[in-house]
Design an enzyme around this catalytic site. Sequence first.
Site, PDB file in Angstrom:
ATOM      1  N   CYS A  42     -11.367   3.400  -0.388  1.00  0.00           N
ATOM      2  CA  CYS A  42     -10.045   3.862   0.054  1.00  0.00           C
ATOM      3  C   CYS A  42      -9.709   3.123   1.346  1.00  0.00           C
ATOM      4  O   CYS A  42     -10.605   2.900   2.179  1.00  0.00           O
ATOM      5  CB  CYS A  42     -10.069   5.369   0.293  1.00  0.00           C
ATOM      6  SG  CYS A  42      -8.538   6.012   0.998  1.00  0.00           S
ATOM      7  N   THR A  43      -8.437   2.775   1.485  1.00  0.00           N
ATOM      8  CA  THR A  43      -7.998   2.018   2.667  1.00  0.00           C
ATOM      9  C   THR A  43      -8.417   2.663   3.999  1.00  0.00           C
ATOM     10  O   THR A  43      -8.651   1.974   4.981  1.00  0.00           O
ATOM     11  CB  THR A  43      -6.452   1.933   2.674  1.00  0.00           C
ATOM     12  OG1 THR A  43      -5.918   3.227   2.365  1.00  0.00           O
ATOM     13  CG2 THR A  43      -5.959   0.917   1.679  1.00  0.00           C
ATOM     14  N   HIS A  44      -8.469   3.998   4.017  1.00  0.00           N
ATOM     15  CA  HIS A  44      -8.690   4.707   5.286  1.00  0.00           C
ATOM     16  C   HIS A  44     -10.165   4.832   5.686  1.00  0.00           C
ATOM     17  O   HIS A  44     -10.471   5.067   6.843  1.00  0.00           O
ATOM     18  CB  HIS A  44      -8.119   6.125   5.189  1.00  0.00           C
ATOM     19  CG  HIS A  44      -6.627   6.178   5.130  1.00  0.00           C
ATOM     20  ND1 HIS A  44      -5.904   5.477   4.189  1.00  0.00           N
ATOM     21  CD2 HIS A  44      -5.724   6.854   5.882  1.00  0.00           C
ATOM     22  CE1 HIS A  44      -4.609   5.721   4.376  1.00  0.00           C
ATOM     23  NE2 HIS A  44      -4.480   6.556   5.389  1.00  0.00           N
ATOM     24  N   CYS A  48      -4.023  -1.107  -1.874  1.00  0.00           N
ATOM     25  CA  CYS A  48      -4.319   0.314  -2.095  1.00  0.00           C
ATOM     26  C   CYS A  48      -5.369   0.493  -3.193  1.00  0.00           C
ATOM     27  O   CYS A  48      -5.205  -0.039  -4.301  1.00  0.00           O
ATOM     28  CB  CYS A  48      -3.023   1.013  -2.484  1.00  0.00           C
ATOM     29  SG  CYS A  48      -3.199   2.758  -2.838  1.00  0.00           S
ATOM     30  N   ASN A  49      -6.408   1.250  -2.898  1.00  0.00           N
ATOM     31  CA  ASN A  49      -7.467   1.475  -3.896  1.00  0.00           C
ATOM     32  C   ASN A  49      -6.973   2.305  -5.068  1.00  0.00           C
ATOM     33  O   ASN A  49      -7.377   2.088  -6.197  1.00  0.00           O
ATOM     34  CB  ASN A  49      -8.660   2.188  -3.267  1.00  0.00           C
ATOM     35  CG  ASN A  49      -9.457   1.288  -2.370  1.00  0.00           C
ATOM     36  OD1 ASN A  49     -10.515   0.823  -2.737  1.00  0.00           O
ATOM     37  ND2 ASN A  49      -8.943   1.017  -1.190  1.00  0.00           N
ATOM     38  N   THR A  50      -6.102   3.283  -4.776  1.00  0.00           N
ATOM     39  CA  THR A  50      -5.604   4.134  -5.857  1.00  0.00           C
ATOM     40  C   THR A  50      -4.791   3.295  -6.842  1.00  0.00           C
ATOM     41  O   THR A  50      -4.993   3.381  -8.061  1.00  0.00           O
ATOM     42  CB  THR A  50      -4.746   5.282  -5.280  1.00  0.00           C
ATOM     43  OG1 THR A  50      -5.530   5.999  -4.314  1.00  0.00           O
ATOM     44  CG2 THR A  50      -4.284   6.227  -6.362  1.00  0.00           C
ATOM     45  N   GLU A 100      -5.572   9.779   9.537  1.00  0.00           N
ATOM     46  CA  GLU A 100      -4.185   9.621   9.996  1.00  0.00           C
ATOM     47  C   GLU A 100      -3.896  10.452  11.243  1.00  0.00           C
ATOM     48  O   GLU A 100      -2.999  10.134  12.019  1.00  0.00           O
ATOM     49  CB  GLU A 100      -3.202   9.946   8.861  1.00  0.00           C
ATOM     50  CG  GLU A 100      -3.282   8.863   7.801  1.00  0.00           C
ATOM     51  CD  GLU A 100      -2.269   8.985   6.681  1.00  0.00           C
ATOM     52  OE1 GLU A 100      -1.550   9.996   6.603  1.00  0.00           O
ATOM     53  OE2 GLU A 100      -2.212   8.052   5.864  1.00  0.00           O
ATOM     54  N   ASP A 112       0.880  -1.174   0.000  1.00  0.00           N
ATOM     55  CA  ASP A 112       0.000   0.000   0.000  1.00  0.00           C
ATOM     56  C   ASP A 112       0.913   1.219   0.000  1.00  0.00           C
ATOM     57  O   ASP A 112       2.110   1.120   0.275  1.00  0.00           O
ATOM     58  CB  ASP A 112      -0.887  -0.008   1.262  1.00  0.00           C
ATOM     59  CG  ASP A 112      -1.744   1.247   1.360  1.00  0.00           C
ATOM     60  OD1 ASP A 112      -2.363   1.625   0.355  1.00  0.00           O
ATOM     61  OD2 ASP A 112      -1.781   1.874   2.448  1.00  0.00           O
ATOM     62  N   SER A 113       0.330   2.382  -0.289  1.00  0.00           N
ATOM     63  CA  SER A 113       1.107   3.611  -0.255  1.00  0.00           C
ATOM     64  C   SER A 113       1.612   3.920   1.159  1.00  0.00           C
ATOM     65  O   SER A 113       2.582   4.645   1.326  1.00  0.00           O
ATOM     66  CB  SER A 113       0.242   4.768  -0.747  1.00  0.00           C
ATOM     67  OG  SER A 113      -0.966   4.806  -0.012  1.00  0.00           O
TER      68      SER A 113
HETATM   69  N1  DGL Z   1      -4.020   3.936   0.181  1.00  0.00           N
HETATM   70  C1  DGL Z   1      -4.675   4.985  -0.563  1.00  0.00           C
HETATM   71  C2  DGL Z   1      -5.962   4.439  -1.185  1.00  0.00           C
HETATM   72  O1  DGL Z   1      -6.499   3.441  -0.753  1.00  0.00           O
HETATM   73  C3  DGL Z   1      -5.000   6.180   0.303  1.00  0.00           C
HETATM   74  C4  DGL Z   1      -3.782   6.975   0.738  1.00  0.00           C
HETATM   75  C5  DGL Z   1      -3.057   7.614  -0.436  1.00  0.00           C
HETATM   76  O2  DGL Z   1      -3.577   8.557  -1.060  1.00  0.00           O
HETATM   77  O3  DGL Z   1      -1.969   7.142  -0.734  1.00  0.00           O
HETATM   78  O4  DGL Z   1      -6.442   4.986  -2.146  1.00  0.00           O
END
Ligand code: DGL
Length: 263
Positions: free
Chosen positions: A182-184, A71-73, A150, A8-9
């Site tokens: 999105c993960t968050h 990561c969704n992105t 976060e 993930d990012s």
């Molecule tokens: N992990 C990213 C997502 O799920 C969110 C955090 C980011 O922008 O890197 O899209």
Amino acid sequence: MKSIGVFDSGAGGLTVVRELIRQLPSENIVYFGDTARVPYGIKSKETVIRFSIENILFLLGHDVKLICVACNTVSSVALPVIKTHFRVPIVGVISPGVREAVYATRNKRIGVIGTKGTIRSRAYEIEIKKLDPDVKVITQACPLFVPLVEEGWLAGNVVSDVVRSYLKPLKVARVDTLILGCTHYPLLKSIIKDVLGKSVTLIDSAKQVAIEVKETLAQEGMLNKGGRGRQLFYVSDNPEWFAGQAERFLGQKIRNIRKVENV
Ligand code: DGL
């Protein structure tokens, strides 16, 4: 014993790790969080693809049998391209969440929220339409959600105002199902529920992703049976920050976070 590689990012992908540990307790997991280059959600497609390829190459150096893109992105903007570069099975988070949402909707109005990159890619919309062309998809980027989570701002007036403002178009469109793309965002579930009402089904794809990982490993004859798996965590920067976030996303403290110099 080969491991499942997850990246993930940053730390958000630990929501997927949590579910993998629950459903596949015998599997070893190697996680990479690209904390030096987070966030990915505002970056261009080319950059996200380049980072993703580097992350996968890093994980492949750790004897992994499958890559889970938590990561969704990345799953939205890079997955089709990166899949053509590697032979190892790669599981993303889009299709598992989409399947659950299309199954859940009754009025065929599905909302999708995510980072700017995810929403701009239209990946969710395209996947939903493939499964059911009659579904109306309403999307909304919510860029303030990641920093709020976060910083641990999961409730209160400020968060509630931000959530209300972003989700207004989805409320007006009367979606009955909302993909937390999105993960968050699963950490904001309770406040999102308060704003949209109990009748709206919230889709957090982590459970479905773990099911897909399990099915893929079973198909390939690579499921590990018996024994207790272990987890290894790598980051590209700031292990202390990651450790703090980990408690929030994984629900437990982690030790042994290793910093990598060059991905
Ligand atoms: N992990 C990213 C997502 O799920 C969110 C955090 C980011 O922008 O890197 O899209």
